[in-house]
Write a protein that holds these residues in place. Sequence first.
Motif, short mmCIF file in Angstrom:
data_model
loop_
_atom_site.label_atom_id
_atom_site.label_comp_id
_atom_site.label_asym_id
_atom_site.label_seq_id
_atom_site.Cartn_x
_atom_site.Cartn_y
_atom_site.Cartn_z
N LEU A 95 0.63 -1.10 -0.40
CA LEU A 95 -0.12 0.01 0.01
C LEU A 95 0.77 1.63 0.02
O LEU A 95 1.56 1.92 1.03
N GLY A 96 0.38 2.14 -0.69
CA GLY A 96 1.59 3.58 -1.25
C GLY A 96 1.24 4.54 -2.34
O GLY A 96 0.34 4.09 -3.05
N ILE A 107 -3.91 3.49 6.41
CA ILE A 107 -3.32 2.28 6.27
C ILE A 107 -4.12 1.03 7.43
O ILE A 107 -4.80 0.30 7.37
N THR A 108 -4.87 1.99 8.85
CA THR A 108 -5.29 1.26 9.39
C THR A 108 -6.91 0.81 8.77
O THR A 108 -7.47 -0.05 8.85
N GLU A 164 4.98 5.00 13.63
CA GLU A 164 3.77 5.57 13.57
C GLU A 164 3.00 4.58 12.15
O GLU A 164 1.64 3.76 12.12
N VAL A 165 3.47 3.96 11.39
CA VAL A 165 3.41 3.10 10.48
C VAL A 165 3.39 2.03 10.74
O VAL A 165 1.72 1.42 10.34
N VAL A 166 3.81 0.92 12.01
CA VAL A 166 3.87 -0.04 12.62
C VAL A 166 2.33 -0.13 13.27
O VAL A 166 1.68 -0.68 13.24
N GLY A 178 -1.30 -0.52 11.49
CA GLY A 178 -1.73 -1.45 11.34
C GLY A 178 -0.21 -2.46 10.04
O GLY A 178 -0.56 -2.92 9.67
N ALA A 179 0.34 -1.25 10.06
CA ALA A 179 1.36 -2.51 8.77
C ALA A 179 1.77 -3.66 9.09
O ALA A 179 2.50 -3.52 10.52
#
Length: 197
Positions: A115-116, A136-137, A160-162, A165-166
């Motif tokens: 996703l990006g 992402i969420t 913050e990416v993790v 929910g990544a």
Amino acid sequence: MTATNSSCPVKQSEKALEGGAHMIQLRNKTASGSALYDWAVDIQKLCRIYGAIFIVNDRVDIALPSMPTVFILASKIFQPPARKLLGKNKILGMSISSSQKLKKQSGLDVNYVGLGHIYPTSSKQKTGRPLGISCITEVSRHLSIPVIAIGGITASNAGEVVRAGASGIAVISAVAEAPDPRKATSELIQNMQSCLQ
């Protein structure tokens, strides 16, 4: 995860692996099939040594049954025959650029979604605005497969990416343009792991 799009992808991959990368993605849409295949063979050997996963981006033309490789395809080129061409034993991912595009894909026969781009990035300047953390969420809530975040991810925002929910991240510039790719990879991994504890 590190994606490599350089003129020395084998050397760059080795440095990232030395820094602790768990996955290496070979991303090159312009190299000839023979050059890409040679790089793929060498990077695959390195991944075996380090116990890492090897991913090929968009280039099914180098897929051979003997290569235990993960493939990720852009949604615009993903077609049902891709699974047949790559074989049942391959792990297949699909790259998407919005939650709306994900909803349009029905009956996905993929193992994960890329996703990006999440943040502004020099490699995606012509592909619209960044999706941001909230995407992402939203996407990860609707999927039972891993979501790999792509685009503009650095050591400072990996956490913050993790948290959003990544399951993992893909980076190019944060490693390829770093003065010390080993250290940059190690810092990315440490920041991700600290969020999971």
